[in-house]
Design a protein around this motif. Sequence first.
Motif, short mmCIF file in Angstrom:
data_model
loop_
_atom_site.label_atom_id
_atom_site.label_comp_id
_atom_site.label_asym_id
_atom_site.label_seq_id
_atom_site.Cartn_x
_atom_site.Cartn_y
_atom_site.Cartn_z
N TYR A 1 0.85 -1.21 0.00
CA TYR A 1 0.00 0.00 0.00
C TYR A 1 0.88 1.26 0.00
O TYR A 1 0.57 2.26 -0.63
N ARG A 2 2.01 1.18 0.72
CA ARG A 2 2.93 2.31 0.76
C ARG A 2 3.56 2.53 -0.63
O ARG A 2 3.72 3.67 -1.08
N SER B 1 -3.22 5.79 4.20
CA SER B 1 -4.56 5.33 4.62
C SER B 1 -5.65 5.69 3.61
O SER B 1 -6.64 4.98 3.50
N ALA C 1 -5.29 3.10 0.93
CA ALA C 1 -5.74 1.78 1.41
C ALA C 1 -7.25 1.70 1.60
O ALA C 1 -7.79 0.63 1.83
N ARG D 1 -3.59 -5.81 7.68
CA ARG D 1 -4.80 -5.44 8.42
C ARG D 1 -5.95 -6.41 8.14
O ARG D 1 -6.83 -6.58 8.96
N ARG E 1 7.41 3.67 17.01
CA ARG E 1 7.55 4.28 15.68
C ARG E 1 8.57 5.41 15.72
O ARG E 1 9.39 5.57 14.82
O1 DC Z 1 1.63 -1.76 8.20
P1 DC Z 1 1.90 -0.40 7.59
O2 DC Z 1 1.88 0.71 8.62
O3 DC Z 1 3.13 -0.35 6.76
O4 DC Z 1 0.65 -0.15 6.63
C1 DC Z 1 0.52 1.02 5.87
C2 DC Z 1 -0.94 1.33 5.63
O5 DC Z 1 -1.52 0.39 4.74
C3 DC Z 1 -1.82 1.36 6.87
O6 DC Z 1 -2.34 2.66 7.10
C4 DC Z 1 -2.95 0.44 6.60
C5 DC Z 1 -2.78 -0.05 5.20
N1 DC Z 1 -2.85 -1.51 5.09
C6 DC Z 1 -4.07 -2.05 4.79
O7 DC Z 1 -5.06 -1.34 4.69
N2 DC Z 1 -4.17 -3.39 4.59
C7 DC Z 1 -3.10 -4.19 4.72
N3 DC Z 1 -3.24 -5.49 4.53
C8 DC Z 1 -1.85 -3.63 5.07
C9 DC Z 1 -1.77 -2.27 5.26
#
Ligand code: DC
Length: 223
Positions: free
Chosen positions: A40-41, A99, A102, A129, A156
């Motif tokens: 997603y990033r 976000s 995502a 998630r 973090r």
């Molecule tokens: O785990 P992370 O902080 O690197 O995730 C980045 C963003 O991606 C977080 O805001 C939620 C989203 N994400 C998601 O919606 N579904 C996933 N399977 C993984 C991450």
Amino acid sequence: MENKYISIAIDGPSASGKSTVAKILAKDLNFVYVDSGAMYRAYTLAVLKASLDPKNEEESDRLINKIDISFDHITNHILLDGKDVESEIRGNEVANNVSYIASYKNIRLFLVDLQRKIAKGKNIVMDGRDIGTYVLEDAQIKIFLVANEEERARRRFIENKEKGIETSFEDCLENIKKRDYIDSHRSFCPLKPAADSILLDSTKLSIKEVTDKIKEIIKEKGF
Ligand code: DC
């Protein structure tokens, strides 16, 4: 036919320790590790690089099927169109916009399809998630890893400092609260524990204690 490959899904909110623990587990068990958040990033980075607006769904959708997101499974680094963008995706600009990306259904479907393709025919540890609720619904082991907000912001903050990324503790806390809210309130695949997941609170546990607990769970389940 019974699936002979084992999938371990580790879900939970931002900075709950998922990636650290998942990476160690994958290494110790000799499984492939997939950091779905990095995907997603990477998509978010691509949107920003293309000067599209991440707050605009229609604009953001334009890169679906146009960019290549993959992993180098030796380094566990994410590749965007073949280029290692692992450190670029950890910066503030991506963190503050991911976000939104995502929450867009078509982008999720594009990335979920990729995640399932990567996982196919492999022993896998995937963190995110919606891994236990949607992406790998049949995963044999599902962990929902939580920790309180202050502890997650502290982790973090330290992680960013070590990486040379400039942020304050307050910025980290705010970003975590904002992402928790958006991640758990989106309509498609919100952050929530799968009914058959095991809840683990890592607030007061070390990384080793969390990984040991998950290894115990794997053993108890007979794998
Ligand atoms: O785990 P992370 O902080 O690197 O995730 C980045 C963003 O991606 C977080 O805001 C939620 C989203 N994400 C998601 O919606 N579904 C996933 N399977 C993984 C991450």
